[in-house]
Design a protein around this motif. Structure first.
Motif, PDB file in Angstrom:
ATOM      1  N   ILE A  25       3.031   8.727  -6.661  1.00  0.00           N
ATOM      2  CA  ILE A  25       3.441  10.121  -6.504  1.00  0.00           C
ATOM      3  C   ILE A  25       4.691  10.419  -7.324  1.00  0.00           C
ATOM      4  CG2 ILE A  25       4.345  11.804  -4.848  1.00  0.00           C
ATOM      5  CD1 ILE A  25       2.573  10.469  -2.728  1.00  0.00           C
ATOM      6  N   LEU A  26       5.643   9.479  -7.319  1.00  0.00           N
ATOM      7  CA  LEU A  26       6.936   9.739  -7.963  1.00  0.00           C
ATOM      8  C   LEU A  26       6.936   9.496  -9.465  1.00  0.00           C
ATOM      9  CD1 LEU A  26       9.395   8.250  -5.314  1.00  0.00           C
ATOM     10  CD2 LEU A  26       8.742  10.644  -5.653  1.00  0.00           C
ATOM     11  N   THR A  27       6.150   8.515  -9.939  1.00  0.00           N
ATOM     12  CA  THR A  27       6.191   8.145 -11.361  1.00  0.00           C
ATOM     13  C   THR A  27       5.903   9.324 -12.296  1.00  0.00           C
ATOM     14  OG1 THR A  27       5.609   5.841 -10.888  1.00  0.00           O
ATOM     15  CG2 THR A  27       5.210   6.638 -13.130  1.00  0.00           C
TER      16      THR A  27
ATOM     17  N   LEU B 229       0.829  -1.210   0.000  1.00  0.00           N
ATOM     18  CA  LEU B 229       0.000   0.000   0.000  1.00  0.00           C
ATOM     19  C   LEU B 229       0.863   1.259   0.000  1.00  0.00           C
ATOM     20  CD1 LEU B 229      -2.804   1.379   0.328  1.00  0.00           C
ATOM     21  CD2 LEU B 229      -2.477   1.169   2.801  1.00  0.00           C
ATOM     22  N   LEU B 230       1.787   1.339   0.952  1.00  0.00           N
ATOM     23  CA  LEU B 230       2.622   2.540   1.057  1.00  0.00           C
ATOM     24  C   LEU B 230       3.582   2.652  -0.123  1.00  0.00           C
ATOM     25  CD1 LEU B 230       3.386   2.442   4.898  1.00  0.00           C
ATOM     26  CD2 LEU B 230       1.685   3.822   3.679  1.00  0.00           C
ATOM     27  N   GLY B 231       4.124   1.511  -0.557  1.00  0.00           N
ATOM     28  CA  GLY B 231       4.998   1.540  -1.717  1.00  0.00           C
ATOM     29  C   GLY B 231       4.254   1.955  -2.976  1.00  0.00           C
ATOM     30  N   GLY B 232       3.014   1.499  -3.124  1.00  0.00           N
ATOM     31  CA  GLY B 232       2.212   1.874  -4.287  1.00  0.00           C
ATOM     32  C   GLY B 232       1.869   3.347  -4.292  1.00  0.00           C
ATOM     33  N   ILE B 233       1.523   3.879  -3.132  1.00  0.00           N
ATOM     34  CA  ILE B 233       1.225   5.318  -3.039  1.00  0.00           C
ATOM     35  C   ILE B 233       2.456   6.141  -3.394  1.00  0.00           C
ATOM     36  CG2 ILE B 233       0.649   7.179  -1.431  1.00  0.00           C
ATOM     37  CD1 ILE B 233      -1.155   5.171   0.042  1.00  0.00           C
TER      38      ILE B 233
ATOM     39  N   VAL C 289       8.819  -1.611   6.839  1.00  0.00           N
ATOM     40  CA  VAL C 289       9.710  -0.559   6.329  1.00  0.00           C
ATOM     41  C   VAL C 289      10.275  -0.938   4.960  1.00  0.00           C
ATOM     42  CG1 VAL C 289      10.338   0.294   8.606  1.00  0.00           C
ATOM     43  CG2 VAL C 289      11.686  -1.539   7.585  1.00  0.00           C
ATOM     44  N   GLY C 290       9.777  -2.044   4.391  1.00  0.00           N
ATOM     45  CA  GLY C 290      10.298  -2.514   3.110  1.00  0.00           C
ATOM     46  C   GLY C 290       9.942  -1.627   1.940  1.00  0.00           C
ATOM     47  N   TRP C 291       8.988  -0.728   2.096  1.00  0.00           N
ATOM     48  CA  TRP C 291       8.561   0.152   1.006  1.00  0.00           C
ATOM     49  C   TRP C 291       9.418   1.413   0.907  1.00  0.00           C
ATOM     50  CZ3 TRP C 291       7.021   5.088   2.429  1.00  0.00           C
ATOM     51  CH2 TRP C 291       6.817   5.266   3.808  1.00  0.00           C
ATOM     52  N   ILE C 292      10.233   1.673   1.922  1.00  0.00           N
ATOM     53  CA  ILE C 292      11.032   2.900   1.939  1.00  0.00           C
ATOM     54  C   ILE C 292      12.226   2.747   0.991  1.00  0.00           C
ATOM     55  CG2 ILE C 292      12.342   4.504   3.387  1.00  0.00           C
ATOM     56  CD1 ILE C 292      10.749   3.492   5.778  1.00  0.00           C
ATOM     57  N   PRO C 293      12.433   3.672   0.073  1.00  0.00           N
ATOM     58  CA  PRO C 293      13.579   3.570  -0.851  1.00  0.00           C
ATOM     59  C   PRO C 293      14.895   3.440  -0.094  1.00  0.00           C
ATOM     60  CG  PRO C 293      12.068   5.294  -1.565  1.00  0.00           C
ATOM     61  CD  PRO C 293      11.581   4.850  -0.221  1.00  0.00           C
ATOM     62  N   ILE C 294      15.805   2.686  -0.632  1.00  0.00           N
ATOM     63  CA  ILE C 294      17.128   2.401  -0.079  1.00  0.00           C
ATOM     64  C   ILE C 294      17.016   1.542   1.175  1.00  0.00           C
ATOM     65  CG2 ILE C 294      19.344   3.306   0.665  1.00  0.00           C
ATOM     66  CD1 ILE C 294      18.565   3.981  -2.232  1.00  0.00           C
ATOM     67  N   ILE C 295      16.363   2.051   2.206  1.00  0.00           N
ATOM     68  CA  ILE C 295      16.209   1.282   3.453  1.00  0.00           C
ATOM     69  C   ILE C 295      15.477  -0.026   3.174  1.00  0.00           C
ATOM     70  CG2 ILE C 295      15.062   1.251   5.709  1.00  0.00           C
ATOM     71  CD1 ILE C 295      15.587   4.225   5.920  1.00  0.00           C
ATOM     72  N   GLY C 296      14.421   0.049   2.397  1.00  0.00           N
ATOM     73  CA  GLY C 296      13.636  -1.140   2.093  1.00  0.00           C
ATOM     74  C   GLY C 296      14.366  -2.134   1.211  1.00  0.00           C
TER      75      GLY C 296
ATOM     76  N   ALA D 101       1.309   8.115 -17.267  1.00  0.00           N
ATOM     77  CA  ALA D 101       2.156   7.518 -16.227  1.00  0.00           C
ATOM     78  C   ALA D 101       1.375   7.347 -14.929  1.00  0.00           C
ATOM     79  CB  ALA D 101       3.391   8.380 -15.987  1.00  0.00           C
ATOM     80  N   PHE D 102       0.562   8.344 -14.587  1.00  0.00           N
ATOM     81  CA  PHE D 102      -0.234   8.245 -13.354  1.00  0.00           C
ATOM     82  C   PHE D 102      -1.265   7.132 -13.465  1.00  0.00           C
ATOM     83  CE2 PHE D 102      -3.912   9.443 -10.743  1.00  0.00           C
ATOM     84  CZ  PHE D 102      -3.296   9.543  -9.495  1.00  0.00           C
ATOM     85  N   ALA D 103      -1.917   7.016 -14.634  1.00  0.00           N
ATOM     86  CA  ALA D 103      -2.907   5.959 -14.834  1.00  0.00           C
ATOM     87  C   ALA D 103      -2.256   4.583 -14.726  1.00  0.00           C
ATOM     88  CB  ALA D 103      -3.577   6.123 -16.196  1.00  0.00           C
ATOM     89  N   GLY D 104      -1.058   4.448 -15.308  1.00  0.00           N
ATOM     90  CA  GLY D 104      -0.341   3.184 -15.193  1.00  0.00           C
ATOM     91  C   GLY D 104       0.017   2.873 -13.760  1.00  0.00           C
ATOM     92  N   GLY D 105       0.377   3.914 -13.002  1.00  0.00           N
ATOM     93  CA  GLY D 105       0.695   3.719 -11.594  1.00  0.00           C
ATOM     94  C   GLY D 105      -0.502   3.259 -10.793  1.00  0.00           C
ATOM     95  N   VAL D 106      -1.674   3.801 -11.110  1.00  0.00           N
ATOM     96  CA  VAL D 106      -2.900   3.397 -10.405  1.00  0.00           C
ATOM     97  C   VAL D 106      -3.231   1.937 -10.690  1.00  0.00           C
ATOM     98  CG1 VAL D 106      -5.392   3.760 -10.243  1.00  0.00           C
ATOM     99  CG2 VAL D 106      -3.850   5.730 -10.317  1.00  0.00           C
ATOM    100  N   VAL D 107      -3.121   1.537 -11.959  1.00  0.00           N
ATOM    101  CA  VAL D 107      -3.388   0.141 -12.328  1.00  0.00           C
ATOM    102  C   VAL D 107      -2.425  -0.797 -11.612  1.00  0.00           C
ATOM    103  CG1 VAL D 107      -3.370  -1.524 -14.224  1.00  0.00           C
ATOM    104  CG2 VAL D 107      -4.395   0.743 -14.566  1.00  0.00           C
ATOM    105  N   GLY D 108      -1.144  -0.424 -11.625  1.00  0.00           N
ATOM    106  CA  GLY D 108      -0.156  -1.250 -10.934  1.00  0.00           C
ATOM    107  C   GLY D 108      -0.415  -1.319  -9.441  1.00  0.00           C
ATOM    108  N   PHE D 109      -0.838  -0.212  -8.852  1.00  0.00           N
ATOM    109  CA  PHE D 109      -1.132  -0.148  -7.422  1.00  0.00           C
ATOM    110  C   PHE D 109      -2.271  -1.088  -7.054  1.00  0.00           C
ATOM    111  CE2 PHE D 109      -3.721   2.097  -4.124  1.00  0.00           C
ATOM    112  CZ  PHE D 109      -2.884   1.831  -3.048  1.00  0.00           C
ATOM    113  N   VAL D 110      -3.376  -1.020  -7.798  1.00  0.00           N
ATOM    114  CA  VAL D 110      -4.533  -1.874  -7.522  1.00  0.00           C
ATOM    115  C   VAL D 110      -4.182  -3.345  -7.734  1.00  0.00           C
ATOM    116  CG1 VAL D 110      -6.884  -2.450  -8.255  1.00  0.00           C
ATOM    117  CG2 VAL D 110      -6.179  -0.049  -8.082  1.00  0.00           C
ATOM    118  N   THR D 111      -3.468  -3.633  -8.818  1.00  0.00           N
ATOM    119  CA  THR D 111      -3.064  -5.014  -9.090  1.00  0.00           C
ATOM    120  C   THR D 111      -2.198  -5.566  -7.970  1.00  0.00           C
ATOM    121  OG1 THR D 111      -3.117  -4.568 -11.470  1.00  0.00           O
ATOM    122  CG2 THR D 111      -1.916  -6.528 -10.745  1.00  0.00           C
ATOM    123  N   SER D 112      -1.284  -4.727  -7.482  1.00  0.00           N
ATOM    124  CA  SER D 112      -0.397  -5.153  -6.391  1.00  0.00           C
ATOM    125  C   SER D 112      -1.193  -5.480  -5.133  1.00  0.00           C
ATOM    126  CB  SER D 112       0.626  -4.049  -6.105  1.00  0.00           C
ATOM    127  OG  SER D 112       1.415  -4.383  -4.984  1.00  0.00           O
TER     128      SER D 112
END
Length: 245
Positions: free
Chosen positions: A101-103, A93-97, A176-183, A115-126
């Motif tokens: 935002i970043l895509t 959830l947090l990684g998808g959000i 914390v796996g969704w956080i860039p680098i740290i995750g 790009a935003f539409a693709g991100g939404v589709v990927g988010f829901v699928t995930s």
């Protein structure tokens, strides 16, 4: 944060105890003293999901050795499995959000909406597929780990369910796996450390044996990933060289 190895206080080793015996206060040679075999830890329960989830996650962060030492070894597959799936869903959830935002920020001119539409589709699928992938990964992972437990901790171990439960609760690292680098780096290492603690405590074995049980599958996965990457790079270079002729 308590990463103690359970040196204990006020308890003496009994040399007459078997090295891997079921006595709760015994210990394997060179290993830590063990507390009572489970049932008193602050585990997750569906009867009180929010409070018990927070309590369990906090215990795993602040006192992982104590948590696994007090964890029940058997009697319930569902609650720990649900805990692991929730951790995976929170990460998705947090990684998808974050991805949504970043895509668009990295999209080319005029491609932001796409790009935003693709991100939404990927988010829901995930979000839909994560529970399925998590359940499969837990069963396969616990099966592989327990085969190694049978190999290294024979003839005495706490059984498959204890291995399964240790694996599920080690998945708290995904919070914390969704956080860039740290995750990508810190979180997986933390998960491995938690799993080593869990295997060691629930099966009343040594840290060295627990490391072997956990790191052998990790090493195999890393080698396979490197092999696949090498094959992919080799194939790309081959096709590129063919196009030059």
């Amino acid at each position: 944060m308590d990463f103690n190895t359970g040196s204990g206080s006020g308890r003496q080793d009994d040399p007459s105890r078997p090295p891997f015996g079921g006595e709760s206060s015994g210990r394997p040679p060179g290993g830590p003293l063990r507390g009572p075999a489970g049932g008193t830890g602050p585990e997750f329960t569906l009867s009180d999901p929010v409070v018990s989830f927070i309590r369990t996650a906090r215990s795993l962060v602040l006192n992982p050795v104590g948590f696994f030492r007090g964890m029940a070894r058997r009697g319930d597959f569902i609650n720990p499995a649900v805990f692991a799936v929730i951790c995976a869903l929170i990460s998705a959830l947090l990684g998808g959000i974050l991805s949504m935002i970043l895509t668009p920020l990295f999209a080319g001119p005029g491609d932001t909406g796409e790009a935003f539409a693709g991100g939404v589709v990927g988010f829901v699928t995930s979000l839909i597929l994560t529970p399925i992938y998590a359940a499969i990964a837990l069963l396969i992972g616990a099966g592989i780990l327990h085969l190694l437990v049978l190999l290294f901790v024979r003839p005495s171990n706490a059984g498959f369910e204890a291995t399964f439960r240790a694996l599920t609760y080690s998945w708290v690292y995904q919070l914390v796996g969704w956080i860039p680098i740290i995750g990508w780096i810190v979180a997986p290492i933390w998960g491995i450390v938690l799993l080593v603690f869990g295997i060691r405590e629930v099966h009343n074995t040594t840290t060295g044996q627990a490391l072997l049980i956990v790191l052998i599958p990790v090493g195999v996965v890393v080698l396979l990933a490197l092999l696949l990457v090498s094959i992919g790079i080799g194939a790309a270079l081959f096709f590129e060289s063919q196009q030059e002729f």
